[in-house]
Scaffold this motif. Sequence first.
Motif: not given
Length: 470
Positions: A410, A416, A435, A439, A441
């Motif tokens: 990211c 990520r 999120e 980055c 999730y």
Amino acid sequence: MKNIAIATLIATQAHALVRGVAPDDQHLYEPKVVDGVATWNCLSDPSIVLSFDQINDDYCDCPDGSDEPGTNACSMYDKRFYCENEGHVPNFIENFKLNDGVCDYDYCCDGSDEYKSGACPNKCKEIHEQFQKYKAAVLDDIDKSLAIKSKYIDKATELRAAVEQNVAKLEAQIALYEQQLKKAETSQDDSTSTSYEAVLQKVSNSVNEAIEKYEQRVVEESERVLQLEKLLGKLIKGYNPNFNDLAVKEAVHGFQDYVSNKKDTEKVEHNVHEQLASAKTLDFGEGVASANEPATFGNMIKYYFAAEEQNSPQKVNVASSVSSSVEVKQLEKELEGLRKELGIYKQDLEKNYGDKDILRSISSSWVTQKFGEYIYKIGLQKAIYQDNTLIGNFDRFEDGKLYFNHGRKCWNGPNRSAVVELFCGSSQQLLSVSEPEKCEYYIQLTSPIVCEKVNEQDLLANFKINYDLL
Ligand code: MAN
């Protein structure tokens, strides 16, 4: 006598009337008649005696608030008021919500939480009908999902069995190869192949080299002798005997002597070449060599091995030692490959694929769905992409969640990664993507693989009243 009769009557009525107390707990609110007066003791501290009519008098007397089950006077004690909800399902509501002007039908469909104003009509019949519809739909959905899940379990069982079969096959193969290797190693040891082979090769190489050099020298020397013989031959024929040159005479006589005593050169040369050629061959012949045999190279080796053989009880077999060494190497190589393969399968069997290994069944499933501004591609056992950006590769299944990491870096942030949580549903579908950290999730998916049978309690807990229909 009359007083006792009245007290008993009061007690019976009071027992039936204690508001906010569940039927199972009503016995805790039975009055004690003392001197004709109905009394009651606080539940947490029976030494505190109240008159029976202090129960639900809107004043908190007991240290545990047990004297006010039907009012909000002791609501600081986290009390629960019992709603009978006739026609639906009895329930409890926190006492502080009593008589607050709000119809809390989620708890008290009979409106009994607002008993003072009576502003909330009983809606239990309508709510119960809604619940019945919801229940039927959920149970139908769950049944379908469970049927799919059961197929997934079958598939997972098959997939696991296939891996187990591969493990068994490989283990058997490895055992066989290990046996063969042991045998080959033993035969290699028996023939001391490596040392004999090495010795043989080394000796053979250097002796051949020496013989070749020697042969070369023999040829050169022969040519030189031939040249000299030609020169001296010319001298014998062409010298002038009238010159009384003693040195010439001596040379001529000497050469004449040499010629008459000379052996058949060709025969000698032939013998030399024969000897050299035979020395180069590794013909071991039959029988045990003895030190008295001609000193050929072959005999030397033969003698050497014969001596070795006498020292060791095993038979020396150069050919077999060479082949067993090759076999050992080949077997070792194949075993290494088989063990590697076995390791992969065994590791796979130890991986957490969830209850009944169910995740195996969806190892090749991909969910592709648009959410917000991106299209998400989720391979439950592979990877997650946000459009073409790698969010993460599947790492592990832990505590009911799937973890993906090592995604694309990211900008000004970490690589990520994602956590995927599964919720019961008849198919694999994306429910939400958030999120929580840049980055990182959090993804919610539905899948039949996490569906379980539901009971009435679960249904009631998840049921939401449609107030528009009331
Ligand atoms: C992209 C997406 C977002 C992420 C930002 C970070 O826009 O991957 O989810 O937050 O990059 O820069």
